[in-house]
Every structure is written in structure tokens, then in C-alpha cells.
Design a protein around this motif. Sequence first.
Motif, PDB file in Angstrom:
ATOM      1  N   GLY A 156      50.976  42.509  30.866  1.00 44.00           N
ATOM      2  CA  GLY A 156      51.170  42.324  32.298  1.00 44.00           C
ATOM      3  C   GLY A 156      51.232  43.645  33.046  1.00 44.00           C
ATOM      4  O   GLY A 156      50.717  43.767  34.173  1.00 44.00           O
ATOM      5  N   MET A 157      51.869  44.629  32.443  1.00 48.84           N
ATOM      6  CA  MET A 157      51.925  45.959  33.061  1.00 48.84           C
ATOM      7  C   MET A 157      50.516  46.529  33.211  1.00 48.84           C
ATOM      8  O   MET A 157      50.172  47.098  34.260  1.00 48.84           O
ATOM      9  CB  MET A 157      52.774  46.899  32.199  1.00 48.84           C
ATOM     10  CG  MET A 157      54.226  46.515  32.053  1.00 48.84           C
ATOM     11  SD  MET A 157      55.232  46.825  33.540  1.00 48.84           S
ATOM     12  CE  MET A 157      55.401  48.618  33.474  1.00 48.84           C
ATOM     13  N   ILE A 158      49.697  46.375  32.182  1.00 50.18           N
ATOM     14  CA  ILE A 158      48.328  46.891  32.228  1.00 50.18           C
ATOM     15  C   ILE A 158      47.510  46.154  33.283  1.00 50.18           C
ATOM     16  O   ILE A 158      46.737  46.759  34.044  1.00 50.18           O
ATOM     17  CB  ILE A 158      47.670  46.781  30.843  1.00 50.18           C
ATOM     18  CG1 ILE A 158      48.379  47.710  29.856  1.00 50.18           C
ATOM     19  CG2 ILE A 158      46.183  47.116  30.915  1.00 50.18           C
ATOM     20  CD1 ILE A 158      48.001  47.482  28.404  1.00 50.18           C
ATOM     21  N   LEU A 159      47.674  44.829  33.350  1.00 52.64           N
ATOM     22  CA  LEU A 159      46.958  44.039  34.353  1.00 52.64           C
ATOM     23  C   LEU A 159      47.299  44.534  35.763  1.00 52.64           C
ATOM     24  O   LEU A 159      46.401  44.749  36.595  1.00 52.64           O
ATOM     25  CB  LEU A 159      47.312  42.565  34.196  1.00 52.64           C
ATOM     26  CG  LEU A 159      46.636  41.581  35.159  1.00 52.64           C
ATOM     27  CD1 LEU A 159      45.122  41.636  35.008  1.00 52.64           C
ATOM     28  CD2 LEU A 159      47.157  40.164  34.913  1.00 52.64           C
ATOM     29  N   GLY A 160      48.589  44.733  36.041  1.00 50.54           N
ATOM     30  CA  GLY A 160      48.984  45.243  37.348  1.00 50.54           C
ATOM     31  C   GLY A 160      48.450  46.637  37.616  1.00 50.54           C
ATOM     32  O   GLY A 160      48.010  46.961  38.732  1.00 50.54           O
ATOM     33  N   TYR A 161      48.477  47.469  36.595  1.00 55.63           N
ATOM     34  CA  TYR A 161      47.979  48.841  36.714  1.00 55.63           C
ATOM     35  C   TYR A 161      46.487  48.868  37.019  1.00 55.63           C
ATOM     36  O   TYR A 161      46.013  49.679  37.825  1.00 55.63           O
ATOM     37  CB  TYR A 161      48.271  49.585  35.405  1.00 55.63           C
ATOM     38  CG  TYR A 161      47.541  50.894  35.228  1.00 55.63           C
ATOM     39  CD1 TYR A 161      47.914  52.033  35.929  1.00 55.63           C
ATOM     40  CD2 TYR A 161      46.465  50.980  34.334  1.00 55.63           C
ATOM     41  CE1 TYR A 161      47.226  53.232  35.753  1.00 55.63           C
ATOM     42  CE2 TYR A 161      45.781  52.174  34.152  1.00 55.63           C
ATOM     43  CZ  TYR A 161      46.164  53.293  34.861  1.00 55.63           C
ATOM     44  OH  TYR A 161      45.498  54.476  34.684  1.00 55.63           O
ATOM     45  N   LEU A 162      45.717  47.975  36.418  1.00 52.48           N
ATOM     46  CA  LEU A 162      44.273  47.938  36.656  1.00 52.48           C
ATOM     47  C   LEU A 162      43.946  47.445  38.064  1.00 52.48           C
ATOM     48  O   LEU A 162      42.893  47.790  38.618  1.00 52.48           O
ATOM     49  CB  LEU A 162      43.594  47.058  35.611  1.00 52.48           C
ATOM     50  CG  LEU A 162      43.660  47.581  34.172  1.00 52.48           C
ATOM     51  CD1 LEU A 162      42.994  46.600  33.216  1.00 52.48           C
ATOM     52  CD2 LEU A 162      43.040  48.971  34.055  1.00 52.48           C
ATOM     53  N   VAL A 163      44.823  46.645  38.653  1.00 54.08           N
ATOM     54  CA  VAL A 163      44.643  46.208  40.042  1.00 54.08           C
ATOM     55  C   VAL A 163      44.895  47.367  40.991  1.00 54.08           C
ATOM     56  O   VAL A 163      44.164  47.591  41.960  1.00 54.08           O
ATOM     57  CB  VAL A 163      45.567  45.018  40.369  1.00 54.08           C
ATOM     58  CG1 VAL A 163      45.487  44.663  41.857  1.00 54.08           C
ATOM     59  CG2 VAL A 163      45.207  43.806  39.522  1.00 54.08           C
ATOM     60  N   ASP A 164      45.967  48.130  40.719  1.00 53.17           N
ATOM     61  CA  ASP A 164      46.337  49.268  41.567  1.00 53.17           C
ATOM     62  C   ASP A 164      47.120  50.261  40.718  1.00 53.17           C
ATOM     63  O   ASP A 164      48.215  49.959  40.257  1.00 53.17           O
ATOM     64  CB  ASP A 164      47.182  48.800  42.756  1.00 53.17           C
ATOM     65  CG  ASP A 164      47.552  49.935  43.701  1.00 53.17           C
ATOM     66  OD1 ASP A 164      47.210  51.104  43.408  1.00 53.17           O
ATOM     67  OD2 ASP A 164      48.181  49.647  44.735  1.00 53.17           O
ATOM     68  N   GLU A 165      46.557  51.433  40.533  1.00 51.62           N
ATOM     69  CA  GLU A 165      47.201  52.438  39.689  1.00 51.62           C
ATOM     70  C   GLU A 165      48.549  52.882  40.250  1.00 51.62           C
ATOM     71  O   GLU A 165      49.380  53.427  39.518  1.00 51.62           O
ATOM     72  CB  GLU A 165      46.290  53.656  39.522  1.00 51.62           C
ATOM     73  CG  GLU A 165      45.037  53.366  38.723  1.00 51.62           C
ATOM     74  CD  GLU A 165      44.186  54.596  38.492  1.00 51.62           C
ATOM     75  OE1 GLU A 165      44.593  55.687  38.952  1.00 51.62           O
ATOM     76  OE2 GLU A 165      43.124  54.471  37.859  1.00 51.62           O
TER      77      GLU A 165
END
Length: 502
Positions: A283-292
Motif C-alpha cells: 500500500g505504501m508503494i501504491l501511494g508513492y507511485l501515485v505521488d512521490e
Amino acid sequence: MAHLDLNKQRRRRKNITKVSKQQKFLSYGGNLRILQKKECKEIHGAVLDILSDVGISDVSRKTQEVAVNNGIKLKNGRLYFPKALVEDAISALSRSVVLHGQKSENDLQITGSEIYFGTGGATPTILDHKTDKFRETTLKDLYDNARLIEHLENVDFFSRTVIARDLKTQRDLDLNTAFACLRGTTKHIMTSISQAEDIKSLKEMIEDICSLNSKNKQKNLISLNTNHIVSPLRFDPESCDVLIEGVKSGLPINVNTFAQVGASTAVTLAGAIAQTTAETMAGMILGYLVDENATLIFGPRPMITDLRTGAISGGSAEQPIATAMAGQMAQYYGFANSAISGATDSKSTDAQSSFEKASNIQMAAFSGVNLITQSCGSLASLMATSFTASVIDNDMLGIIRRSCGKLEINKSTLGLESIKKVVDGEGHFLGQPETYDRMRSDYLYPSVSDRRSWEEWEADGAPDIANTAKAQVERILTNCEPSHIEKNTIKAVQAKYNLANF
């Protein structure tokens, strides 16, 4: 050498109590290391293997689009995360986080091992403090609980405590919940949105409150709780869509994974922590890929299962160990993080509730959990909330906070000159100027715990802590109506978003 007699000491204590003011201590965790550094590395290695080799299924269209466009492999309906991408995300997300309250003094600043205590649970029932009976929860209960928490100095944030079961649609529930919390307390709010399309309305509502209300110009007053995983290793498509849209809106996101050890994870604590960490990391990676630059809170929640029944046992002996392991892994990554602690199995404000909560919460704090949710007011394995327990737990949290305070060891605090002066003089320290100065800065004074002599307590009718707490609940709810959001703002927001009026 003169000595202070007992009666004189009691009189002095009464006088000190009259002039003392409750002190809020800053607290820091991370000193407890139940995992060695090499063991953290081993768990991290397992996390990388789970994400890259086992993968996660049940991918929504939006999740697939974000993931595949950024180099994550999709095969047979599962996403496989390249190890290099995971490492890059960890490095980028290891940073400070600020969550705002409606007053700046209620901001939560997480730069490392700071500890903050809060509520939580979203329970369907409440133990009514007037009847001592369990009943279904309402929107008014949520608002009243927020009002109560506003005046409990050791509770730092308000995560939705009860479900407003008198509301019918999901949109009504989510928007009314957020507004009731904002009306009730100036502390940072954590709540949830079930449908991604309602995030726009929530964001607009927060902006309306900030623009219409002259008393409040803070931003990001709410962070969203998301549960993007159904363990083991499956995405929840709708929750993932909420996470994605929440990040796009600029709201802070609590990236939570709620797993039952031995039921939806491996039965060993090491295996459960590796799996839960991997699931949360996805989930952290998914959020990061949406907006760094997204504000993401790492929230692994490994909950112990009573293997005799299959039910959650939040007060179990293994729960503080699992929580501490998760907290230590979060510190290993450098993530702002949260965890559930205080999920007692007790159904009342009894000794079981006290020892289960204290042992769990203290270990979570020592291990480095930044945001400790469900630490106040929870009962019955997260199935009920109690206002009475909230007041009692506030005293407990003060003690735990104080135990995590930083110590000063220097010439002034060692006090050798003062010791010599007192030994050669009065023979006690109660009259020394430093004692009066430090009684406010160095010592905690409880709200409902009884420190009187047994004679005084007996003469007062021998009250127990539950009755004392109930009286405090009534005083706060009767006399403390919030005014931080102006009445015209309340009316305007209720009308615009068709919210309940109470």
C-alpha cells in the motif's frame, strides 16, 4: 536533624495539589529492541521475497494502471513488485510527517520516535456510562465522544471510535462521521471513506470549514484510514481506489493492514510480521507511485487470534510482542507509523481491562510506534467503546507517556548542593524552591486516580475509579460545548452537504 511528620506532609500535599497544573510530557520510544538488527534485515529480506515472488492478487483497474505503468509486473492476476522498486520507495518515504489539528498546539509532528496516543475502533456498540448496558451506537455518540476526548490531555488524536448506525447510506455515514468529529474536537481526526467518489466531497468540506470559519486556517485536518489488503496477500479493490484518490486529493493516508495471526497470516510471529509488513508495504508503494510526495503512515496491525475459537484476542500475551515487532520494523525503515494497541478483551472497566491495556500500550510505545490507536476507551476486543474507560485510560496514558520521557542527567538535576543544604538544615526537600519549580515540570498528577490517604478516601464514601470517571464524563458533556467552529459555518456545511442536524 528535623523530620517532617505525617500530618504536616499531608497538609503540604493538599496545598501543592491546589496550585499544581497538569503537565503534558513529550515522549519518545524506540529504546526497546526485541529484534536485533540482523533479525530486522532477515524480516526485510522475507518482505522483498514475498512482494517479488509471491505477489498480491485481486487488482482493481486503477491499481493495475498505477502499478504496471511504473514497472510492477502483472501475471495471472497478481502483481509482482521488483525489489529495486521497493527499495527506492522505502528510501523516498523515510521522512518526517505532520498531521494537523484545528489548533496548532494539536499538530502531530513525527520526525523519528515521537509517541502520540489516540482513540479508534469504529465499534458498533457502546457501554453506556449512565446505564452500564451495551447498546447500538449513533452519530450523537460519536460527537459526544469527540467532545469528551477534546478535554483528555493525554489523548492526542481522535480516530473514529463508533459507527453511526442511525445513518442509512454509506455516503451519509462517511461525511456525517467526518463532520461530527471535526465539530467535537480540535485534535487531528482519522476517519474513513468507503467510496472513492466521496473523497472529493470530503476534501471540499474541509476546505469550506477552513475558509468559512475565521477561527481555523489549518489544512489537512483529517487523515484517511485505508485497509487496502484482505489477508493473505489480496488487495481490497475498493479500498485501493480510495487510497489512490485520497493521495491524489492531497489527504494524508493511514496505510493499514489488519491481519489475524494464525488465521490470515502464518502462525509464527516472525512469519506473521513478514507477511503483514509486506502487505502494508504494498500500500505504501501504491501511494508513492501515485505521488512521490504523498503523506503516508505505515500501519501494520498484526492482531493475535485465540486459536481455540478463531476470535481476536487484543489483550493476549502475544499481542504486545507482535505490535513491538511491527513498530520496530517501521523504525528500521524510518517510516512514520501507527499500530493498534489497547484492544482489551475485557467487557468492563475492570482490572483485566487495565492490565491488558497497560502491558500492550507501554510495549508499543517503548518499541517505536508513533501513533498508538485504540489506546483509549476500547473494550470487548474492539467491539465496544466506553466513555468511562476513556477517562480512566487518560490517566494510564499519562503514566506511560511519562515513562517514555527523556531524562536529564547533569549538575543541576543531580542536585548535590541541594542535598548537602537539606541534610544540614530542615531534613526534607518539600520547602525548597526547586521542589516547587519542578513539581510542575517534572511530575505528573492524575485526573481520576485516587492518591488520598485511606482515611480521606473512606470518609468520602470509598468511591471506585469507575464512578469517579463517570462523574467526570458527565461534567465534561454537560459543561463543555465546543465553539471552535462557528455556528454559521456549521449551518452552511450541513446545508451544502445535506448533513444531519443535532
